[in-house]
Write an enzyme that holds these catalytic residues in place. Structure first.
Site, short mmCIF file in Angstrom:
data_model
loop_
_atom_site.label_atom_id
_atom_site.label_comp_id
_atom_site.label_asym_id
_atom_site.label_seq_id
_atom_site.Cartn_x
_atom_site.Cartn_y
_atom_site.Cartn_z
N LYS A 129 -15.58 33.13 29.61
CA LYS A 129 -15.47 34.48 29.04
C LYS A 129 -16.07 34.46 27.65
O LYS A 129 -16.13 33.41 27.00
CB LYS A 129 -14.00 34.89 28.95
CG LYS A 129 -13.77 36.37 28.79
CD LYS A 129 -13.85 37.14 30.10
CE LYS A 129 -13.84 38.63 29.90
NZ LYS A 129 -13.74 39.38 31.15
N ASP A 169 -17.85 43.63 30.41
CA ASP A 169 -16.40 43.79 30.27
C ASP A 169 -16.20 44.99 29.35
O ASP A 169 -17.15 45.78 29.17
CB ASP A 169 -15.76 42.51 29.68
CG ASP A 169 -14.23 42.53 29.75
OD1 ASP A 169 -13.69 42.38 30.85
OD2 ASP A 169 -13.57 42.71 28.71
P1 NDP Z 1 -14.68 49.93 29.49
O1 NDP Z 1 -15.07 49.58 28.12
O2 NDP Z 1 -15.67 50.55 30.40
O3 NDP Z 1 -13.40 50.92 29.44
C1 NDP Z 1 -12.22 50.56 28.80
C2 NDP Z 1 -11.27 51.74 28.88
O4 NDP Z 1 -10.00 51.34 28.39
C3 NDP Z 1 -11.72 52.90 28.01
O5 NDP Z 1 -11.33 54.10 28.61
C4 NDP Z 1 -10.95 52.64 26.71
O6 NDP Z 1 -10.74 53.80 25.94
C5 NDP Z 1 -9.64 52.15 27.26
N1 NDP Z 1 -8.94 51.31 26.26
C6 NDP Z 1 -9.42 50.25 25.56
N2 NDP Z 1 -8.50 49.76 24.72
C7 NDP Z 1 -7.41 50.53 24.91
C8 NDP Z 1 -6.12 50.54 24.34
N3 NDP Z 1 -5.76 49.64 23.39
N4 NDP Z 1 -5.25 51.47 24.79
C9 NDP Z 1 -5.60 52.36 25.76
N5 NDP Z 1 -6.81 52.40 26.32
C10 NDP Z 1 -7.69 51.51 25.90
O7 NDP Z 1 -14.07 48.60 30.13
P2 NDP Z 1 -13.86 48.22 31.65
O8 NDP Z 1 -13.50 49.42 32.44
O9 NDP Z 1 -15.02 47.40 32.07
O10 NDP Z 1 -12.62 47.22 31.55
C11 NDP Z 1 -11.27 47.67 31.60
C12 NDP Z 1 -10.36 46.49 31.93
O11 NDP Z 1 -10.74 45.92 33.18
C13 NDP Z 1 -10.41 45.33 30.93
O12 NDP Z 1 -9.13 44.72 30.90
C14 NDP Z 1 -11.40 44.38 31.58
O13 NDP Z 1 -11.23 43.04 31.13
C15 NDP Z 1 -11.01 44.54 33.03
N6 NDP Z 1 -12.02 44.12 34.00
C16 NDP Z 1 -13.26 44.71 34.00
C17 NDP Z 1 -14.18 44.33 34.95
C18 NDP Z 1 -15.50 45.02 35.08
O14 NDP Z 1 -16.20 44.76 36.06
N7 NDP Z 1 -15.87 45.90 34.19
C19 NDP Z 1 -13.90 43.24 35.91
C20 NDP Z 1 -12.55 42.77 35.87
C21 NDP Z 1 -11.67 43.19 34.92
P3 NDP Z 1 -11.60 54.02 24.58
O15 NDP Z 1 -12.92 54.52 25.03
O16 NDP Z 1 -10.79 55.01 23.84
O17 NDP Z 1 -11.66 52.67 23.89
#
Ligand code: NDP
Length: 449
Positions: A129, A169
């Protein structure tokens, strides 16, 4: 929390002492250790070969300076990491997180989880990571490009298609992967599958964008089938509105569910008619705007300030898809009181240990992240296979493979939990099934490693 197994207790105590300032990493290790007690009890070769001491130490931590110039001509400095945690079953594989909260503890927790998740997919991928405390929010395209180029200038020395293959991510989507890939190619003068999540015009895989969200729904669907149920007619709450949440919304809706709430880090929206996937895609992927603008497109919907309130919206199914520790014990109790029957983690470690315990005690079906969100990395593995063959599969082919992988992962977790007399505990099942393959590979490969 004390572990019953004396060996695991000793390894954890040493780790906690050496890494006292890394709470997220310790939380992730404790969850895995709790699940592995019966395995370690049953297999003395694990202690004899110091497997647990070795598995909690990353093979390599690369920590570097990322300096870049902003649009005002000012020099900015961020911290970058790549943690190459375990390569027993394949090249390191795992995403790059760009978020101001990123530090070594967060990257270590994610890298540690990735070892077992990648193993569960059945594909040959080790765990890694990386990321940076860079905040992409509010930056211009040119600033994002200059940051990504600087980040890759150092990272390129440590990765490669057969060594370490990073992906997206939080904060790293197709745009950032594109800039990083361009820089890698420029520096190395080679066109290889060194990153996944690439654009379709230069080696990306169809269905990779959708994979994590779709995969979480496929996993949830398997849990529901075992309960004699389905998505049909269910109220679904999905936190976040990023990559994972957006496509979880699309698949949950396609499977007959009604997604009533979604969020970002500022607040959440409720749409009793079902949140429109196309509007979310427009807001997040085209406009790069906040979730609250949903009400401008769909006047009947409402927006509430404060993201954590989302767990008070009554639902049958919950998919936390935002970030770590976003759902605590109290919020789990509210979900249970409101009739929630199943939870699948789309994000990494979104539920605190208290929340997981509350769900399990209440008989709520619970799909842990390393199983439920493994569809993303599994499809990255499929992207690597296509790059190696210099072929592109159709959306339907990739989606069908993803679907089958999620069914296999569910079965592997369920079987492992039953083998160790913990039927229904998919947290234990996922940790055990993921661990056993890595452990066996480490035993076969000897100690000096
Ligand atoms: P993105 O950056 O596309 O989206 C993240 C989302 O989470 C945004 O809506 C963001 O809102 C919100 N967010 C971030 N921090 C917080 C917080 N402290 N409280 C509430 N909401 C929050 O990321 P992903 O969708 O790619 O990833 C989301 C999760 O999934 C992570 O844990 C990641 O590690 C996991 N994941 C992702 C994968 C992938 O393929 N993308 C694969 C496996 C796991 P805002 O815009 O306001 O920051």
């Amino acid at each position: 929390m004390a572990l019953k197994n004396e060996y695991l207790n000793r390894v954890y105590a040493g780790l906690a002492q050496r890494n006292a300032h890394e709470p997220e990493f310790l939380q992730a290790v404790m969850e895995v250790f709790e699940s592995l007690e019966p395995v370690v009890d049953a297999r003395p070769e694990i202690e004899a070969n110091a497997i647990m001491e070795r598995i909690v130490e990353p093979e390599r931590i690369i920590n570097f300076r990322v300096s870049w110039v902003d649009d005002a001509g000012k020099v900015q400095v961020n911290r970058g990491w790549r943690i190459q945690f375990n390569s027993a079953i394949g090249p390191y594989k795992g995403g790059l997180r760009l978020h101001p909260s990123v530090n070594q503890s967060i990257i270590k927790f994610l890298g540690f989880e990735q070892i077992f998740k990648n193993s569960l997919t059945g594909l040959p991928m080790g765990g890694g990571k990386g990321g940076s405390d860079f905040d992409p929010k509010g930056k211009s395209d040119n600033e994002i490009m200059r940051f990504c180029q600087s980040f890759m200038t150092e990272l390129a020395k440590h990765i490669g298609a057969d060594t370490d293959v990073p992906a997206g991510d939080i904060g790293t989507g197709a745009r950032e992967i594109g800039y990083m890939f361009g820089q890698y190619k420029r520096l190395r003068n080679e066109f290889t599958g060194v990153l996944t999540g690439k654009g379709l015009s230069y080696g990306g895989s169809l269905a990779r964008t959708e994979a994590t969200g779709y995969g979480a729904c496929y996993f949830m669907n398997e849990m529901l089938k075992d309960m004699g149920a389905s998505f049909e007619g269910k109220r679904v709450v999905i936190s976040g509105s990023g990559n994972v949440a957006t496509y979880a919304n699309q698949k949950a809706t396609q499977l007959g569910g009604k997604v009533v709430a979604m969020s970002d880090s500022n607040g959440y929206i409720v749409d009793e008619n079902g949140i429109d996937f196309k509007v979310i895609k427009e807001i997040k992927e085209v406009k790069r705007a906040r979730i609250k603008t949903y009400v401008d497109y769909v006047p009947g919907a409402k927006y509430v300030e404060g993201c954590r309130g989302i767990w008070s919206v009554p639902c049958d199914l919950a998919l936390p898809c935002a970030t770590q520790n976003e759902l605590n014990g109290e919020e789990a109790a509210t979900l249970i009181k409101n009739g929630c029957k199943a939870v699948a983690e789309g994000a990494n470690m979104p539920c605190t240990p208290e929340a997981v315990a509350a769900f399990q005690a209440a008989g709520v079906a619970f799909g842990p992240a390393k199983a439920a969100n493994a569809g993303g990395v599994a499809t990255s593995g499929l992207e690597m296979s296509q790059n190696s063959q210099r072929l592109s599969w159709t959306f339907e082919e990739v989606d069908a493979k993803l679907h089958q992988i999620m069914i296999n992962i569910y079965k592997a977790c369920k079987d492992a939990s039953e083998r160790y007399n913990m039927a229904g505990n998919l947290v234990a099942g996922a940790n055990i099934a993921g661990f056993e393959k890595v452990c066996d590979a480490m035993l076969w490969q000897g100690i000096a490693y």
